[in-house]
Design a protein around this motif. Structure first.
Motif, mmCIF file in Angstrom:
data_model
loop_
_atom_site.group_PDB
_atom_site.id
_atom_site.type_symbol
_atom_site.label_atom_id
_atom_site.label_comp_id
_atom_site.label_asym_id
_atom_site.label_seq_id
_atom_site.Cartn_x
_atom_site.Cartn_y
_atom_site.Cartn_z
ATOM 1 N N MET A 1 -3.192 -2.860 1.249
ATOM 2 C CA MET A 1 -3.059 -3.002 0.135
ATOM 3 C C MET A 1 -1.791 -2.609 -0.332
ATOM 4 O O MET A 1 -1.230 -3.229 -0.919
ATOM 5 C CB MET A 1 -4.003 -1.960 -0.362
ATOM 6 C CG MET A 1 -4.094 -1.859 -1.925
ATOM 7 S SD MET A 1 -4.849 -3.542 -2.511
ATOM 8 C CE MET A 1 -4.651 -3.043 -4.262
ATOM 9 N N LEU A 2 -1.194 -1.755 0.677
ATOM 10 C CA LEU A 2 0.411 -1.241 0.491
ATOM 11 C C LEU A 2 1.180 -2.482 0.504
ATOM 12 O O LEU A 2 2.089 -2.580 -0.139
ATOM 13 C CB LEU A 2 0.552 -0.109 0.923
ATOM 14 C CG LEU A 2 1.902 0.532 0.754
ATOM 15 C CD1 LEU A 2 2.358 0.998 -0.619
ATOM 16 C CD2 LEU A 2 2.285 1.764 1.840
ATOM 17 N N TYR A 7 5.163 -6.532 -1.180
ATOM 18 C CA TYR A 7 5.698 -7.741 -1.440
ATOM 19 C C TYR A 7 5.723 -8.169 -2.839
ATOM 20 O O TYR A 7 6.711 -8.838 -3.418
ATOM 21 C CB TYR A 7 4.632 -8.855 -0.707
ATOM 22 C CG TYR A 7 4.657 -8.738 0.703
ATOM 23 C CD1 TYR A 7 6.126 -8.800 1.399
ATOM 24 C CD2 TYR A 7 3.590 -8.850 1.628
ATOM 25 C CE1 TYR A 7 6.082 -8.748 2.648
ATOM 26 C CE2 TYR A 7 3.774 -8.707 2.884
ATOM 27 C CZ TYR A 7 4.798 -8.686 3.455
ATOM 28 O OH TYR A 7 4.980 -8.696 4.864
ATOM 29 N N ILE A 8 4.834 -7.939 -3.762
ATOM 30 C CA ILE A 8 5.069 -8.088 -5.199
ATOM 31 C C ILE A 8 6.190 -7.421 -5.720
ATOM 32 O O ILE A 8 6.923 -8.046 -6.532
ATOM 33 C CB ILE A 8 3.488 -7.700 -5.815
ATOM 34 C CG1 ILE A 8 2.516 -8.708 -5.413
ATOM 35 C CG2 ILE A 8 3.762 -7.959 -7.563
ATOM 36 C CD1 ILE A 8 1.337 -8.197 -6.022
ATOM 37 N N THR A 9 6.362 -6.140 -5.458
ATOM 38 C CA THR A 9 7.293 -5.334 -5.999
ATOM 39 C C THR A 9 8.917 -5.860 -5.574
ATOM 40 O O THR A 9 9.889 -6.206 -6.246
ATOM 41 C CB THR A 9 7.356 -4.049 -5.669
ATOM 42 O OG1 THR A 9 6.108 -3.397 -5.909
ATOM 43 C CG2 THR A 9 8.521 -3.177 -6.276
ATOM 44 N N TRP A 54 8.837 0.273 3.491
ATOM 45 C CA TRP A 54 8.370 -0.996 4.432
ATOM 46 C C TRP A 54 8.444 -0.576 6.066
ATOM 47 O O TRP A 54 7.503 -0.457 6.922
ATOM 48 C CB TRP A 54 8.691 -2.246 4.034
ATOM 49 C CG TRP A 54 8.169 -3.353 4.799
ATOM 50 C CD1 TRP A 54 6.685 -3.562 4.974
ATOM 51 C CD2 TRP A 54 8.976 -4.578 5.383
ATOM 52 N NE1 TRP A 54 6.623 -4.631 5.603
ATOM 53 C CE2 TRP A 54 7.957 -5.337 5.817
ATOM 54 C CE3 TRP A 54 10.182 -4.779 5.293
ATOM 55 C CZ2 TRP A 54 8.205 -6.462 6.358
ATOM 56 C CZ3 TRP A 54 10.524 -6.096 6.036
ATOM 57 C CH2 TRP A 54 9.701 -6.837 6.492
ATOM 58 N N LEU A 55 9.396 -0.139 6.311
ATOM 59 C CA LEU A 55 9.857 0.392 7.818
ATOM 60 C C LEU A 55 9.430 1.717 7.930
ATOM 61 O O LEU A 55 9.806 2.245 9.114
ATOM 62 C CB LEU A 55 11.032 0.249 7.927
ATOM 63 C CG LEU A 55 11.885 -1.319 7.838
ATOM 64 C CD1 LEU A 55 13.203 -1.608 8.189
ATOM 65 C CD2 LEU A 55 10.771 -2.058 9.006
ATOM 66 N N ASN A 56 9.148 2.575 6.876
ATOM 67 C CA ASN A 56 8.639 4.113 7.097
ATOM 68 C C ASN A 56 9.877 4.787 7.844
ATOM 69 O O ASN A 56 9.613 5.601 8.770
ATOM 70 C CB ASN A 56 7.456 4.266 8.206
ATOM 71 C CG ASN A 56 6.697 5.313 7.799
ATOM 72 O OD1 ASN A 56 7.146 6.345 7.172
ATOM 73 N ND2 ASN A 56 5.941 5.819 8.681
ATOM 74 N N SER A 57 11.029 4.894 7.121
ATOM 75 C CA SER A 57 12.230 5.391 7.549
ATOM 76 C C SER A 57 12.934 6.135 6.700
ATOM 77 O O SER A 57 13.046 5.840 5.543
ATOM 78 C CB SER A 57 13.051 4.572 8.255
ATOM 79 O OG SER A 57 14.311 5.076 8.695
#
Length: 89
Positions: A1-2, A7-9, A54-57
């Motif tokens: 879901m995230l 992608y939409i954002t 997205w990359l969790n950084s």
């Protein structure tokens, strides 16, 4: 879901960047172009934050803060130049 929300954002922020690029090139006068450039800074910060999510950084968030500070300072300098004709008094 995230990932769907990211992608939409991402698509919406890229669309906003393209509209700002249009205003930057076709803008009727200089203050409109400065405002478009300032809004492009905000959109680039949003893209960097999205990439960090997205990359969790955490590194991307620090670079977003750095770009925010540089964007603010450059906007103030350009506005001061437009109003007074000189940056340093």
């Amino acid at each position: 879901m995230l990932s769907i929300a990211l992608y939409i954002t991402l698509a919406l922020v890229v669309m906003a960047l393209l509209m700002n690029l249009y205003r930057l090139t076709i803008g009727p006068d200089l203050p409109d172009r400065v405002l478009a450039l300032d809004t492009m800074y905000v959109n680039s910060i949003a893209l960097i934050v999205l990439l960090g999510l997205w990359l969790n950084s955490k590194t991307y968030f620090e670079s977003a803060l750095l770009i925010a500070m540089l964007g603010f300072i450059s906007t103030v300098a350009v506005c001061k130049y437009i109003l007074r004709g000189d940056i340093i008094e």
